[in-house]
Design an enzyme around this catalytic site. Structure first.
Site, PDB file in Angstrom:
ATOM      1  N   LEU A 102     -98.540  44.108  57.455  1.00 23.03           N
ATOM      2  CA  LEU A 102     -99.446  43.890  58.575  1.00 23.03           C
ATOM      3  C   LEU A 102    -100.769  44.491  58.112  1.00 23.03           C
ATOM      4  O   LEU A 102    -100.797  45.631  57.630  1.00 23.03           O
ATOM      5  CB  LEU A 102     -98.900  44.633  59.802  1.00 23.03           C
ATOM      6  CG  LEU A 102     -99.263  44.140  61.193  1.00 23.03           C
ATOM      7  CD1 LEU A 102     -98.961  42.663  61.375  1.00 23.03           C
ATOM      8  CD2 LEU A 102     -98.524  44.950  62.242  1.00 23.03           C
ATOM      9  N   ASP A 103    -101.858  43.720  58.235  1.00 20.89           N
ATOM     10  CA  ASP A 103    -103.134  44.198  57.699  1.00 20.89           C
ATOM     11  C   ASP A 103    -103.545  45.542  58.277  1.00 20.89           C
ATOM     12  O   ASP A 103    -103.204  45.871  59.412  1.00 20.89           O
ATOM     13  CB  ASP A 103    -104.257  43.206  58.036  1.00 20.89           C
ATOM     14  CG  ASP A 103    -104.063  41.875  57.347  1.00 20.89           C
ATOM     15  OD1 ASP A 103    -103.349  41.832  56.335  1.00 20.89           O
ATOM     16  OD2 ASP A 103    -104.628  40.878  57.837  1.00 20.89           O
ATOM     17  N   TYR A 104    -104.353  46.254  57.499  1.00 23.18           N
ATOM     18  CA  TYR A 104    -104.956  47.527  57.926  1.00 23.18           C
ATOM     19  C   TYR A 104    -105.616  47.361  59.301  1.00 23.18           C
ATOM     20  O   TYR A 104    -105.510  48.215  60.160  1.00 23.18           O
ATOM     21  CB  TYR A 104    -106.006  47.868  56.857  1.00 23.18           C
ATOM     22  CG  TYR A 104    -106.559  49.256  56.903  1.00 23.18           C
ATOM     23  CD1 TYR A 104    -105.761  50.346  56.583  1.00 23.18           C
ATOM     24  CD2 TYR A 104    -107.907  49.471  57.230  1.00 23.18           C
ATOM     25  CE1 TYR A 104    -106.287  51.637  56.592  1.00 23.18           C
ATOM     26  CE2 TYR A 104    -108.433  50.759  57.248  1.00 23.18           C
ATOM     27  CZ  TYR A 104    -107.617  51.829  56.928  1.00 23.18           C
ATOM     28  OH  TYR A 104    -108.128  53.100  56.946  1.00 23.18           O
TER      29      TYR A 104
END
Ligand code: URA
Length: 246
Positions: free
Chosen positions: A104-106
């Site tokens: 899951l992206d930053y």
């Protein structure tokens, strides 16, 4: 046969978190083979009869499965050479080395699973299973049915055509809209790239479910052990029964 600390046994059985399990044990509600035990470090195996408030508790799991509501600004990795906070910094469990299940992206928040079970990881992330992931994206602009139709048909990205997505506008917010989008792949920044490609840049992104497993009321940064019903939500009742997880 594997021995567990009583506290871990209760946490694995889904009765309570580790911390709450310690309190339950201290309160004298836990019996092992008919004897009241108040020491959380007391060792038990799956053969022992453990009861809490008179109800038998069983543990069929020796691995750890966590559901976390990842905040923004946290990396979905097990470590970072630049010292940024990782999801594994938010979930510290004694003697357990956890890994995030997928990415899951930053700058994306929401549901992410962590485990020390490679088979589980494979089952959730392998492309052949096409596990559905649901996102709510705040986008710039107001997509029409025609725009949503492009997402539903599959979008041509620089790494190829995506699988068809489910896409609906769930509310409008001033000049913007919240799009609920369900994808069955896990390409890098896929939701952002798909919405960008059809002309609606993402301003904010949250993952709300994996399969039928929803984030629910878990507050940002909070986590809990998965319970049997979570495995059912994730894999369906039949498969959850057959699989060794949960
Ligand atoms: N798609 C994205 O763009 N970002 C995520 O974090 C997950 C899916």
């Amino acid at each position: 046969m594997e021995e567990f600390r009583l506290q871990k046994f209760l946490a694995h059985s889904g009765v309570a978190s580790r911390r709450a399990a310690e309190e339950i044990i201290a309160s004298g509600k836990v019996f092992v083979n008919g004897k009241r035990i108040t020491d959380p470090a007391h060792k038990v195996t799956a053969r022992d009869k453990v009861t809490v408030d008179g109800k038998t508790v069983t543990v069929t799991r020796t691995k750890t499965y966590i559901i976390l509501n990842k905040p923004l600004g946290v990396l979905s990795s097990a470590s970072d050479d630049r010292g940024r906070t990782c999801v594994t910094d938010l979930v510290k469990i004694e003697n357990t080395r956890l890994y995030p299940v997928g990415r899951l992206d930053y700058d994306t928040q929401g549901i992410i699973l962590l485990t020390d079970d490679g088979d589980f990881m494979q089952r959730v992330t392998h492309p052949k299973y096409e596990t559905e992931k649901t996102y709510e994206a705040l986008v710039k602009g107001e997509p029409t049915e025609e725009d949503l139709g492009k997402l539903r048909a599959g979008v041509e990205l620089d790494d190829g055509l995506t699988l068809p997505a489910k896409a609906d506008v769930i509310r409008f917010k001033g000049p913007n809209a919240v799009v609920k989008i369900v994808i069955r792949e896990g390409r890098n920044r896929q939701v952002r790239r798909m919405l960008d490609a059809v002309g609606f840049p993402v301003l904010k992104l949250k993952r709300t479910s994996i399969g039928g497993l929803e984030l629910g009321e878990l507050r940002t940064g909070a986590w809990r052990h998965m319970k049997h019903r979570d495995f059912e939500a994730l894999f369906g009742k039949n498969e959850a029964r057959k699989l060794k997880f949960g």
